[in-house]
Design an enzyme around this catalytic site. Structure first.
Site, PDB file in Angstrom:
ATOM      1  N   SER A 144       0.868  -1.180   0.000  1.00  0.00           N
ATOM      2  CA  SER A 144       0.000   0.000   0.000  1.00  0.00           C
ATOM      3  C   SER A 144       0.896   1.219   0.000  1.00  0.00           C
ATOM      4  O   SER A 144       2.092   1.124   0.320  1.00  0.00           O
ATOM      5  CB  SER A 144      -0.889  -0.008   1.253  1.00  0.00           C
ATOM      6  OG  SER A 144      -1.533   1.240   1.447  1.00  0.00           O
ATOM      7  N   TYR A 157      -2.450  -1.343  10.133  1.00  0.00           N
ATOM      8  CA  TYR A 157      -2.411  -1.486   8.683  1.00  0.00           C
ATOM      9  C   TYR A 157      -1.038  -1.099   8.139  1.00  0.00           C
ATOM     10  O   TYR A 157      -0.448  -1.832   7.325  1.00  0.00           O
ATOM     11  CB  TYR A 157      -3.508  -0.627   8.065  1.00  0.00           C
ATOM     12  CG  TYR A 157      -3.715  -0.839   6.591  1.00  0.00           C
ATOM     13  CD1 TYR A 157      -4.501  -1.886   6.121  1.00  0.00           C
ATOM     14  CD2 TYR A 157      -3.148   0.016   5.647  1.00  0.00           C
ATOM     15  CE1 TYR A 157      -4.713  -2.088   4.770  1.00  0.00           C
ATOM     16  CE2 TYR A 157      -3.348  -0.170   4.294  1.00  0.00           C
ATOM     17  CZ  TYR A 157      -4.130  -1.224   3.858  1.00  0.00           C
ATOM     18  OH  TYR A 157      -4.331  -1.414   2.512  1.00  0.00           O
TER      19      TYR A 157
END
Length: 282
Positions: A144, A157
């Site tokens: 990401s 995350y």
């Protein structure tokens, strides 16, 4: 150059980037081994690919929970048996969790890591022996932009996505040193218009429901890249053996920002985000 041919295995294939990637790879002649917890979604995707004129493509669907190493090992065995020419693996499955570090409990953090990080590790380990037998092969691990920058409220995350990045870069270097036919790319998407925000879990200590709605709204307003465009960018990255695949102008901007201001990028980025929220960003 890596040729797009043979077969590809994709986790998280029932929606979002995984789904778009399956459709685009089928259009380029790939057979597919599609994995997801959403078996109905996989079957619908396989039917859609067939209805789109790719009925000749061989597609297998596999209900897989990537947080379970046994599921991944079974998937690898079944996928390579069904598709001996399998030469592309995309570790794409992922989840999100809203909350600061103090608002998420240990069990929630481990749940996210089991999917977002260990799912990538176990997938790579399970498929690598087969991929090494091919003349050329490619692993795609989806991290990401939060594997490059780490905003507040994303401690779990970002930690997992940074781990995917570090793991992938080290394995890529190991494969290169060994002269392996297997190439590896790590993908850093910015805002892609998927359902990941709406399907996210909320930290056990988060008591303000309005924050979840605000987070979803901010994400959807900022997510300018379509899954289709993300898929095309990944395919281009595979073909060119790109070690790092950035997706979206936002990802490219944030990557550059952290290079120039590695310790203080967040203050600059926060000001930009506040301007965007007010509709005054230039």
């Amino acid at each position: 150059m890596t040729a797009i041919r043979g077969a590809a295995a994709i986790t998280g294939a029932a929606s979002g980037i995984g789904r778009a990637l399956a459709i685009k790879l089928a259009r380029r002649g790939c057979d597919l081994a599609l994995a997801d917890r959403d078996e109905a979604g996989l079957k619908a995707l396989a039917a859609e690919i067939g209805e789109g004129g790719d009925a000749a493509r061989k597609i297998s669907v596999h209900r897989v929970d990537v947080s379970e190493p046994g599921d991944i090992a079974q998937f690898a065995g079944e996928a390579t048996a069904a598709h001996p020419s399998l030469g592309i693996l995309v570790n794409n499955a992922g989840v999100a969790l809203l909350g600061t570090f103090e608002e998420i409990d240990q069990a929630q953090m481990e749940w996210l890591f089991d999917i977002n990080f260990w799912g990538v590790v176990h997938g790579t380990r399970a498929f690598l022996p087969h991929l090494k037998t091919r003349d050329e092969a490619h692993i795609v691990n989806v991290s990401s932009i939060f594997g490059i920058i780490a905003p507040p409220g994303q401690s779990a995350y970002a930690a997992a996505k940074f781990a995917v990045r570090g793991f992938s870069e080290s394995v890529r270097h190991e494969l290169a040193v060994a002269g392996s036919p297997v190439k590896l790319s790590v993908v850093h998407p910015g805002g892609v218009a998927t359902s990941i925000a709406r399907s996210s879990r909320t930290g056990a200590g988060v008591t303000d429901n309005a924050r979840r709605s605000q987070m979803i709204e901010r994400f959807e307003n900022a997510a300018k890249t379509t899954p289709k465009d993300a898929a095309l960018r990944i395919i281009k990255g595979i073909e060119k053996n790109e070690p790092r695949i950035l997706i979206g102008n936002d990802a490219r901007f944030m990557d550059l920002l952290q290079r120039f201001r590695p310790g203080t990028y967040w203050a600059t980025l926060q000001r930009r985000l506040e301007k965007m929220a007010k509709g005054t960003a230039k």
